[in-house]
Scaffold this motif. Sequence first.
Motif, PDB file in Angstrom:
ATOM      1  N   ARG A 101      36.971 -81.125 -98.736  1.00 38.93           N
ATOM      2  CA  ARG A 101      36.280 -81.348 -97.465  1.00 38.93           C
ATOM      3  C   ARG A 101      35.624 -82.712 -97.499  1.00 38.93           C
ATOM      4  O   ARG A 101      35.204 -83.176 -98.546  1.00 38.93           O
ATOM      5  CB  ARG A 101      35.225 -80.259 -97.254  1.00 38.93           C
ATOM      6  CG  ARG A 101      35.911 -78.979 -96.890  1.00 38.93           C
ATOM      7  CD  ARG A 101      35.213 -77.701 -97.180  1.00 38.93           C
ATOM      8  NE  ARG A 101      33.788 -77.649 -97.120  1.00 38.93           N
ATOM      9  CZ  ARG A 101      33.132 -76.728 -96.417  1.00 38.93           C
ATOM     10  NH1 ARG A 101      33.788 -75.893 -95.645  1.00 38.93           N
ATOM     11  NH2 ARG A 101      31.840 -76.646 -96.480  1.00 38.93           N
ATOM     12  N   GLU A 102      35.558 -83.338 -96.351  1.00 39.59           N
ATOM     13  CA  GLU A 102      35.001 -84.685 -96.307  1.00 39.59           C
ATOM     14  C   GLU A 102      33.753 -84.673 -95.431  1.00 39.59           C
ATOM     15  O   GLU A 102      33.839 -84.414 -94.238  1.00 39.59           O
ATOM     16  CB  GLU A 102      36.046 -85.614 -95.664  1.00 39.59           C
ATOM     17  CG  GLU A 102      36.428 -86.785 -96.516  1.00 39.59           C
ATOM     18  CD  GLU A 102      37.482 -87.667 -95.858  1.00 39.59           C
ATOM     19  OE1 GLU A 102      38.210 -87.189 -94.971  1.00 39.59           O
ATOM     20  OE2 GLU A 102      37.559 -88.841 -96.231  1.00 39.59           O
ATOM     21  N   TYR A 103      32.610 -84.911 -96.014  1.00 35.46           N
ATOM     22  CA  TYR A 103      31.372 -84.977 -95.230  1.00 35.46           C
ATOM     23  C   TYR A 103      30.684 -86.294 -95.519  1.00 35.46           C
ATOM     24  O   TYR A 103      30.591 -86.703 -96.670  1.00 35.46           O
ATOM     25  CB  TYR A 103      30.433 -83.816 -95.582  1.00 35.46           C
ATOM     26  CG  TYR A 103      30.930 -82.503 -95.046  1.00 35.46           C
ATOM     27  CD1 TYR A 103      30.873 -82.227 -93.681  1.00 35.46           C
ATOM     28  CD2 TYR A 103      31.495 -81.567 -95.889  1.00 35.46           C
ATOM     29  CE1 TYR A 103      31.349 -81.030 -93.187  1.00 35.46           C
ATOM     30  CE2 TYR A 103      31.971 -80.357 -95.396  1.00 35.46           C
ATOM     31  CZ  TYR A 103      31.896 -80.100 -94.044  1.00 35.46           C
ATOM     32  OH  TYR A 103      32.376 -78.920 -93.546  1.00 35.46           O
ATOM     33  N   GLY A 104      30.213 -86.944 -94.483  1.00 31.51           N
ATOM     34  CA  GLY A 104      29.464 -88.175 -94.669  1.00 31.51           C
ATOM     35  C   GLY A 104      30.366 -89.391 -94.713  1.00 31.51           C
ATOM     36  O   GLY A 104      31.441 -89.424 -94.129  1.00 31.51           O
ATOM     37  N   ARG A 105      29.905 -90.372 -95.467  1.00 30.33           N
ATOM     38  CA  ARG A 105      30.524 -91.701 -95.473  1.00 30.33           C
ATOM     39  C   ARG A 105      31.946 -91.693 -96.039  1.00 30.33           C
ATOM     40  O   ARG A 105      32.222 -91.027 -97.036  1.00 30.33           O
ATOM     41  CB  ARG A 105      29.629 -92.558 -96.367  1.00 30.33           C
ATOM     42  CG  ARG A 105      29.850 -94.003 -96.326  1.00 30.33           C
ATOM     43  CD  ARG A 105      28.814 -94.659 -97.267  1.00 30.33           C
ATOM     44  NE  ARG A 105      28.870 -96.101 -97.148  1.00 30.33           N
ATOM     45  CZ  ARG A 105      29.761 -96.847 -97.734  1.00 30.33           C
ATOM     46  NH1 ARG A 105      30.698 -96.295 -98.492  1.00 30.33           N
ATOM     47  NH2 ARG A 105      29.739 -98.151 -97.570  1.00 30.33           N
ATOM     48  N   ALA A 106      32.829 -92.433 -95.399  1.00 29.74           N
ATOM     49  CA  ALA A 106      34.174 -92.605 -95.934  1.00 29.74           C
ATOM     50  C   ALA A 106      34.661 -93.996 -95.533  1.00 29.74           C
ATOM     51  O   ALA A 106      34.160 -94.578 -94.571  1.00 29.74           O
ATOM     52  CB  ALA A 106      35.109 -91.542 -95.379  1.00 29.74           C
ATOM     53  N   GLU A 107      35.619 -94.502 -96.296  1.00 28.38           N
ATOM     54  CA  GLU A 107      36.139 -95.828 -95.950  1.00 28.38           C
ATOM     55  C   GLU A 107      37.481 -95.672 -95.265  1.00 28.38           C
ATOM     56  O   GLU A 107      38.404 -95.060 -95.801  1.00 28.38           O
ATOM     57  CB  GLU A 107      36.272 -96.673 -97.206  1.00 28.38           C
ATOM     58  CG  GLU A 107      34.910 -96.883 -97.839  1.00 28.38           C
ATOM     59  CD  GLU A 107      34.764 -98.258 -98.427  1.00 28.38           C
ATOM     60  OE1 GLU A 107      35.365 -98.477 -99.477  1.00 28.38           O
ATOM     61  OE2 GLU A 107      34.060 -99.102 -97.828  1.00 28.38           O
ATOM     62  N   LEU A 108      37.539 -96.202 -94.070  1.00 32.26           N
ATOM     63  CA  LEU A 108      38.741 -96.069 -93.258  1.00 32.26           C
ATOM     64  C   LEU A 108      39.613 -97.300 -93.452  1.00 32.26           C
ATOM     65  O   LEU A 108      39.129 -98.428 -93.347  1.00 32.26           O
ATOM     66  CB  LEU A 108      38.345 -95.954 -91.784  1.00 32.26           C
ATOM     67  CG  LEU A 108      39.493 -95.727 -90.815  1.00 32.26           C
ATOM     68  CD1 LEU A 108      39.852 -94.241 -90.782  1.00 32.26           C
ATOM     69  CD2 LEU A 108      39.111 -96.185 -89.409  1.00 32.26           C
ATOM     70  N   MET A 109      40.876 -97.064 -93.725  1.00 34.69           N
ATOM     71  CA  MET A 109      41.803 -98.187 -93.849  1.00 34.69           C
ATOM     72  C   MET A 109      42.696 -98.209 -92.628  1.00 34.69           C
ATOM     73  O   MET A 109      43.364 -97.235 -92.317  1.00 34.69           O
ATOM     74  CB  MET A 109      42.604 -98.045 -95.123  1.00 34.69           C
ATOM     75  CG  MET A 109      41.732 -98.402 -96.319  1.00 34.69           C
ATOM     76  SD  MET A 109      42.171 -97.608 -97.808  1.00 34.69           S
ATOM     77  CE  MET A 109      41.055 -96.367 -98.145  1.00 34.69           C
ATOM     78  N   LYS A 137      39.302-102.572 -93.632  1.00 37.63           N
ATOM     79  CA  LYS A 137      38.621-101.370 -94.085  1.00 37.63           C
ATOM     80  C   LYS A 137      37.271-101.315 -93.385  1.00 37.63           C
ATOM     81  O   LYS A 137      36.609-102.340 -93.264  1.00 37.63           O
ATOM     82  CB  LYS A 137      38.423-101.573 -95.578  1.00 37.63           C
ATOM     83  CG  LYS A 137      38.093-100.414 -96.402  1.00 37.63           C
ATOM     84  CD  LYS A 137      38.326-100.877 -97.848  1.00 37.63           C
ATOM     85  CE  LYS A 137      37.873 -99.875 -98.840  1.00 37.63           C
ATOM     86  NZ  LYS A 137      38.115-100.277-100.215  1.00 37.63           N
ATOM     87  N   THR A 138      36.854-100.165 -92.922  1.00 38.05           N
ATOM     88  CA  THR A 138      35.537-100.064 -92.265  1.00 38.05           C
ATOM     89  C   THR A 138      34.917 -98.710 -92.586  1.00 38.05           C
ATOM     90  O   THR A 138      35.632 -97.738 -92.852  1.00 38.05           O
ATOM     91  CB  THR A 138      35.671-100.291 -90.741  1.00 38.05           C
ATOM     92  OG1 THR A 138      34.375-100.251 -90.151  1.00 38.05           O
ATOM     93  CG2 THR A 138      36.529 -99.246 -90.064  1.00 38.05           C
TER      94      THR A 138
END
Length: 532
Positions: free
Chosen positions: A103-111, A144-145
């Motif tokens: 599961r992904e919660y919070g900050r992530a780096e989008l490519m 990346k953002t």
Amino acid sequence: MDFTEKILVLDFGSQYTQLIARRVREQKVYSEILPYNVTLDRIKEFAPKGIILSGGPSSVYDKNAPLPDKEIFELGIPVLGICYGMQLMAYCLGGKVSKAAKREYGRAELMIDDDSDLLKGIRKRSAVSGQRSATLKTQNSKLKTVVWMSHGDKIEKYPKGFVPIAHTSNSPVAAMADKGRKFYALQFHPEVAHTENGTKILKNFVFNVCKCKPKWTMQSFIETTTREIKKKVGRDKVVCAISGGVDSAVTAVLINRAIGKQLTCIFVDNGVLRIGEAEKVESTLKKHFRMNIICVDASKRFLNKLKGITDPEKKRKIIGNEFIRVFEEEAKKIKGAKYLAQGTLYPDVIESTSFKGPSATIKSHHNVGGLLKDMKLILIEPLRELFKDEVRVLGREMGMPEEIIGRHPFPGPGLAIRIIDEVTLQRADILRKADAIVLDEIKKARLYKEIWQAFAVLLPIKTVGVMGDERTYENVVAIRAVKSVDGMTADWARLPYEVLGTMSNRIINEVKGINRVVFDISSKPPSTIEWE
Ligand code: XMP
């Protein structure tokens, strides 16, 4: 509302749904939220230039998962799915969704793999992120953002016609697009402040994809609304409930602009107002706007009804009902009065109609919840599409003084929901005095503007104290001060000790019946701003 440039947000229960609408409106494009299961006809009638499917707590495979009418994808209108909205799009359009391994919660780096109309113009943050993007080029990505995630499901197979346009280390399809049909979907939340380029992405959807023009301004709102009010009211008369708060005052000024002397404002003293409230509102509105205002002292009536009542919801309902009754009685005295104006705001409307909005059952707002079924007057709520900060902008735009516009919000049920346990005249008087001291000290410390609300709460507890040589056994007052942007979430304000010390000293010395003061250090959630 007579606007052609509109974005519809369909609500699937996300805590951020309101934020999406706000972000769109910040771009000067009108946006409204409707429940996910609204009929296709209603959507067509609303005629949006784009539809945003909000996030939500469900999984598309849940037994009772909220699903929209699939026909919305046949309307030829651009659609943006956010989080659950993305999974819905995949599910409804022939893709496959499954539980994410992680599961992904919070900050992530989008490519970003394909900038498309939606992810166009995303800028690098700094030299550091510039370095990152350089590294990324070797991974076949342009940029990346940072984005904010909150999901447990992922897109296993994207639907026909779509291509992935961005990924994260955990989500191979973190954004996808069907450029031909103008369908876009994001696994993350562009509406939250933590998503670096979130506003840019929403802007891209609104302007690049939906081709909206930024026409929604307060001036246009004033023009359209006054026109609508004039048309609706004709030669009839309107009575407007003035509560002492910003919302009702702005409502009155707006209606006054539309129909002038056909409006009569009624200020009801319900016995649970703050010191000097009635006088202040009356004089300001009379002085600045030359309005018809009638002040009704119904305090005894309200206090009688509240006798023996300790349950917060009952207090709210009683005050709400009595309030409307007094209006009906007063309105009857005004020949030709047909309408009742109220300062209901958009969050109140959403909280009361949202399909499973949690706040709807937390507290019934008296503005909406307490209306009588046999109400004889027709309701006019010209602010029901606005957020609080927009109401303030509107008020300023109409030349209202800062004294009214900048006021802290004050709840409809007044001090009754700050007097824990039974409301009596004596207890209301005690609280009024303590409350005045809290506000006075907040103003003296020049903290009034940066605080959302500051007030005193009278607790039903007696404690032992000593004054002079005498033992006392008196009540406790709690001081509540919070910082907030919209009242939906709030943090307790870190008032300086000296200010708290002065408040405590003054309250204990000046208010008979109080011998102890405490400070409330709870945030919302899990607490609420008001104690009841
Ligand atoms: P809570 O206590 O729910 O309050 O965290 C959020 C904001 O709403 C105000 N409030 C009300 N305003 N009628 C109103 O007009 C009401 O019944 C009511 N109840 C709470 C509260 O003061 C805070 O700003």
